[in-house]
Design a protein around this motif. Structure first.
Motif, PDB file in Angstrom:
ATOM      1  N   UNK A  12       0.992  -1.079  -0.111  1.00 38.05           N
ATOM      2  CA  UNK A  12       0.204   0.062   0.068  1.00 38.05           C
ATOM      3  C   UNK A  12       0.877   1.198   0.028  1.00 38.05           C
ATOM      4  N   UNK A  13       1.943   1.143   0.690  1.00 41.80           N
ATOM      5  CA  UNK A  13       2.745   2.468   0.675  1.00 41.80           C
ATOM      6  C   UNK A  13       3.855   2.495  -0.569  1.00 41.80           C
ATOM      7  N   UNK A  14       3.760   1.536  -1.502  1.00 41.92           N
ATOM      8  CA  UNK A  14       4.609   1.659  -2.830  1.00 41.92           C
ATOM      9  C   UNK A  14       6.141   1.286  -2.388  1.00 41.92           C
ATOM     10  N   UNK A  15       6.373   0.698  -1.234  1.00 41.95           N
ATOM     11  CA  UNK A  15       7.709  -0.051  -0.953  1.00 41.95           C
ATOM     12  C   UNK A  15       7.499  -1.437  -1.796  1.00 41.95           C
ATOM     13  N   UNK A  16       8.533  -1.833  -2.408  1.00 42.28           N
ATOM     14  CA  UNK A  16       8.939  -3.244  -2.754  1.00 42.28           C
ATOM     15  C   UNK A  16       7.751  -3.657  -3.966  1.00 42.28           C
ATOM     16  N   UNK A  35       5.392 -13.680  -5.265  1.00 41.05           N
ATOM     17  CA  UNK A  35       6.479 -13.489  -4.326  1.00 41.05           C
ATOM     18  C   UNK A  35       6.369 -11.981  -3.994  1.00 41.05           C
ATOM     19  N   UNK A  36       6.752 -11.729  -2.667  1.00 40.90           N
ATOM     20  CA  UNK A  36       6.804 -10.246  -2.415  1.00 40.90           C
ATOM     21  C   UNK A  36       8.458  -9.912  -2.297  1.00 40.90           C
ATOM     22  N   UNK A  37       8.884  -8.915  -2.445  1.00 44.97           N
ATOM     23  CA  UNK A  37      10.090  -8.483  -2.386  1.00 44.97           C
ATOM     24  C   UNK A  37      10.643  -7.019  -2.248  1.00 44.97           C
ATOM     25  N   UNK A  38      11.409  -6.871  -1.469  1.00 44.00           N
ATOM     26  CA  UNK A  38      12.032  -5.327  -1.225  1.00 44.00           C
ATOM     27  C   UNK A  38      13.710  -5.367  -1.407  1.00 44.00           C
ATOM     28  N   UNK A  39      13.945  -4.623  -2.561  1.00 46.94           N
ATOM     29  CA  UNK A  39      15.248  -4.421  -2.987  1.00 46.94           C
ATOM     30  C   UNK A  39      16.177  -3.289  -2.701  1.00 46.94           C
ATOM     31  N   UNK A  40      17.284  -3.514  -2.165  1.00 48.29           N
ATOM     32  CA  UNK A  40      18.172  -2.335  -1.745  1.00 48.29           C
ATOM     33  C   UNK A  40      19.457  -2.164  -2.702  1.00 48.29           C
ATOM     34  N   UNK A  44      25.825   4.576  -3.028  1.00 44.01           N
ATOM     35  CA  UNK A  44      25.009   4.957  -4.584  1.00 44.01           C
ATOM     36  C   UNK A  44      23.603   5.017  -4.359  1.00 44.01           C
ATOM     37  N   UNK A  45      22.986   5.768  -5.234  1.00 41.38           N
ATOM     38  CA  UNK A  45      21.448   6.100  -5.042  1.00 41.38           C
ATOM     39  C   UNK A  45      20.824   4.752  -4.608  1.00 41.38           C
ATOM     40  N   UNK A  46      19.862   5.302  -3.887  1.00 43.29           N
ATOM     41  CA  UNK A  46      19.151   3.775  -3.140  1.00 43.29           C
ATOM     42  C   UNK A  46      17.839   3.795  -3.478  1.00 43.29           C
ATOM     43  N   UNK A  47      17.366   2.601  -3.886  1.00 45.35           N
ATOM     44  CA  UNK A  47      16.024   2.127  -4.329  1.00 45.35           C
ATOM     45  C   UNK A  47      15.136   2.198  -3.087  1.00 45.35           C
ATOM     46  N   UNK A  48      15.408   1.399  -1.930  1.00 47.55           N
ATOM     47  CA  UNK A  48      14.571   1.433  -0.734  1.00 47.55           C
ATOM     48  C   UNK A  48      15.311   1.944   0.530  1.00 47.55           C
ATOM     49  N   UNK A  49      14.759   3.106   1.173  1.00 46.19           N
ATOM     50  CA  UNK A  49      13.984   4.150   0.657  1.00 46.19           C
ATOM     51  C   UNK A  49      14.610   4.966  -0.555  1.00 46.19           C
ATOM     52  N   UNK A  89      14.319  -4.572   7.949  1.00 44.97           N
ATOM     53  CA  UNK A  89      13.232  -4.863   8.871  1.00 44.97           C
ATOM     54  C   UNK A  89      12.012  -3.944   8.500  1.00 44.97           C
ATOM     55  N   UNK A  90      12.466  -2.734   8.576  1.00 45.26           N
ATOM     56  CA  UNK A  90      11.337  -1.750   8.115  1.00 45.26           C
ATOM     57  C   UNK A  90      10.560  -1.783   7.150  1.00 45.26           C
ATOM     58  N   UNK A  91      11.396  -2.033   5.990  1.00 40.44           N
ATOM     59  CA  UNK A  91      10.732  -1.947   4.493  1.00 40.44           C
ATOM     60  C   UNK A  91      10.452  -3.246   3.946  1.00 40.44           C
ATOM     61  N   UNK A  92      10.208  -4.287   5.183  1.00 44.00           N
ATOM     62  CA  UNK A  92       9.518  -5.687   4.509  1.00 44.00           C
ATOM     63  C   UNK A  92       8.384  -5.760   5.286  1.00 44.00           C
ATOM     64  N   UNK A  93       8.118  -4.984   6.037  1.00 42.97           N
ATOM     65  CA  UNK A  93       6.717  -5.326   7.001  1.00 42.97           C
ATOM     66  C   UNK A  93       5.604  -5.354   6.079  1.00 42.97           C
ATOM     67  N   UNK A  94       5.538  -4.415   4.970  1.00 42.15           N
ATOM     68  CA  UNK A  94       4.374  -4.520   4.123  1.00 42.15           C
ATOM     69  C   UNK A  94       3.996  -5.959   3.479  1.00 42.15           C
ATOM     70  N   UNK A  95       4.967  -6.964   3.501  1.00 46.05           N
ATOM     71  CA  UNK A  95       4.781  -8.031   3.116  1.00 46.05           C
ATOM     72  C   UNK A  95       3.774  -9.012   3.844  1.00 46.05           C
ATOM     73  N   UNK A  96       3.664  -8.509   5.297  1.00 46.05           N
ATOM     74  CA  UNK A  96       2.710  -8.901   6.168  1.00 46.05           C
ATOM     75  C   UNK A  96       2.904 -10.399   6.637  1.00 46.05           C
ATOM     76  N   UNK A  97       4.249 -10.972   6.480  1.00 47.05           N
ATOM     77  CA  UNK A  97       4.747 -12.259   6.831  1.00 47.05           C
ATOM     78  C   UNK A  97       5.451 -12.013   8.353  1.00 47.05           C
TER      79      UNK A  97
END
Ligand code: ADP
Ligand code: XUL
Length: 472
Positions: free
Chosen positions: A293-297, A308-313, A355-360, A393-401
């Motif tokens: 919902x917050x556009x992360x991941x 699959x849910x994924x967040x990339x750094x 380097x420029x970061x994807x998340x956040x 940890x913070x930016x994977x909470x959206x996955x709800x696991x």
């Protein structure tokens, strides 16, 4: 035997699994071709071409092709009974695009890759055309991201319209490599195609609205999308003649993250894996596409047919190496620094965006220290690792696991002290995989699965991963 190939940012890896009746698959051979070291004439650094503009990241596709030749030549001299290789599948760094003209030549010499952040304007244009960020995410599984293929293609069309016009086919790295193996025009699988902002995630087919929002005449330039377990051809006779290889089946390639999902045995919703590679990623299987919902991941298609849910750094291993090198350490010294400092680092913190970061989203590289003396090597080492783990940890909470166990993989998972910080930050058990290249293993396992399926046996994924991509 099944061959898995992984074309990642910095190297091409190969792995052969032997599957003998009744026993779990055994790894019988592996090899890696490092781009910078073994193909220095392309002038890459960490697999990326030097660039004046820090937002631009590209690699020469001819380098990946040459690495494939070196890799197969190594396989030819491995001493294995090559006639036993039944099928080949692959994994590739996601998002990178390869542009071919009608004769199969490159209509764009350098391929933009996942570290590129130069397409913010195009992201805005595509987002607006799709009706806003949430609509884009509901349709494609992700908001529109700079590195995704769609915005990259749009930028190319705007900046080099004649070269775009000359382009007959736009591949991802995965379908480009598969095309080389079969000497033909390979399709994409839904897992890698979900990294483009062009595919309807629920239908596994191109979304006409997204194509229109990206570039004119795009649909005819894209490969087909076929299920992940599809046999798409046989190894071309050129490779067979040159290297004494058999007419092995070629299975559609996928992205490195979907392949890692299989290679870490994550075939049912529950646990997550963290891959500490060039990029750091946290991912896990999802039965339904619960878009963030917050556009992360992102939500990608999984090779199992689910999601699959994924967040990339972006600041993964390269950030760790920058800190290591800044203080003249080796990995042993890096680990010693982690051992000598307390959890929480006495309040010393770092924002480690080398380097420029994807998340956040951090568009311009910048490193900041808080209550941290730049001369204090040990605290700087702990600060970079704690920052990375806290962000994960913070930016994977959206996955709800609910994360109870983490499966650690990737080059840096060899470092027990880094995994200790991971466990402390997540408050979870961290289990290291003996295989550090789970993408390559996942590719080899996908080759086995597709070969069985082709022969009329639909082996359950739980059986495919048993004893090889399982927690010890
Ligand atoms: P890729 O994502 O390109 O496939 P890998 O998963 O192979 O990358 O990881 C390679 C990285 O692993 C190297 O760049 C290096 O920084 C890191 N690495 C290797 N050994 C260690 C170690 N002992 N401690 C921390 N990092 C390590
Ligand atoms: C995934 C991503 C990276 C690349 C390179 O979205 O950008 O993980 O796949 O490994």
């Amino acid at each position: 035997m099944y061959l898995g190939i992984d074309c990642s940012t910095q190297q091409l890896s190969l792995q052969v699994l032997s599957v003998d009746a009744g026993a779990p698959p055994r790894n019988v051979w592996q090899h890696a071709v490092n781009f910078d070291r073994e193909l220095p004439h392309y002038g890459t650094r960490h697999g990326v071409l030097p660039s004046q503009d820090p937002s631009v990241a590209a690699a020469p596709p001819a380098m990946w092709a040459e690495a494939l030749e070196l890799g197969l030549a190594a396989l030819a001299s491995s001493g294995l009974d090559l006639s036993r290789i039944a099928a080949i599948a692959g994994s590739a760094q996601q998002h990178g695009t390869v542009y071919l003209d009608a004769d199969g030549g490159f209509s764009r010499a350098a391929s933009p890759i996942w570290m590129d952040t130069s397409t913010s304007i195009e992201c805005g244009e595509i987002t607006a055309a799709l009706g806003g960020p949430d609509a884009a995410a509901q349709l494609t599984g992700s908001r529109v991201f700079e590195r995704f293929a769609g915005p990259q293609i749009r930028k190319f069309w705007k900046q080099a319209p004649a070269a775009y016009e000359r382009t007959a086919r736009i591949h991802l790295v995965s379908s480009f490599m598969a095309s080389l193996l079969m000497d033909g025009d390979a399709p994409l699988d839904p897992g890698d195609a979900s990294g483009m902002n062009l595919m309807n995630l629920r239908m596994n087919e191109w979304a006409p609205r997204a194509l229109d929002a990206t570039a004119p005449g795009l649909g005819g330039r894209l490969p087909r999308i076929v299920p992940s377990s599809t046999v798409i051809g046989v190894l071309a006779s050129t490779w067979r003649n040159r290297f004494g290889l058999p007419p092995a089946k070629i299975v559609v390639w996928s992205g490195d993250n979907p392949c890692s999902l299989i290679g870490t045995g994550l075939v049912e919703e529950g646990d997550v894996a963290i891959s500490l590679g060039t990029s750091d990623t946290i991912f896990g299987p999802m039965r339904e596409p619960r878009v963030s919902a917050d556009g992360i991941g992102h939500v990608f298609a999984s090779p199992t047919g689910e999601f699959m849910g994924i967040t990339v750094f972006a600041n993964g291993s390269l950030a760790r190496e920058r800190v290591r090198d800044r203080y003249g350490l080796d990995w042993e010294g890096f680990s010693a620094a982690l051992r000598s400092t307390p959890p929480g680092n006495g309040g010393a913190r770092m924002l480690p965006y080398f380097v420029p970061e994807i998340t956040p989203r951090v568009p311009v590289a910048r490193v900041e220290r808080f209550d941290l003396d730049e001369r204090d090597a040990a605290r700087n080492v702990r600060a970079v690792i704690e920052a990375q783990m806290t962000a994960m940890k913070k930016y994977s909470a959206w996955m709800g696991v609910e994360i109870r166990t983490i499966r650690a993989t990737g080059g840096a998972s060899a470092n027990a002290e880094i995994l200790k910080v991971m466990a402390e930050v997540f408050g979870a058990e961290v289990r290291r995989f003996t295989v550090t290249n789970s993408a390559c293993l996942g590719a080899a396992l996908r080759a086995w699965h597709a070969d069985e399926r082709h022969g009329g046996h639909d082996l359950p994924w739980t059986q495919i991963v048993r004893g090889v991509a399982e927690l010890p």
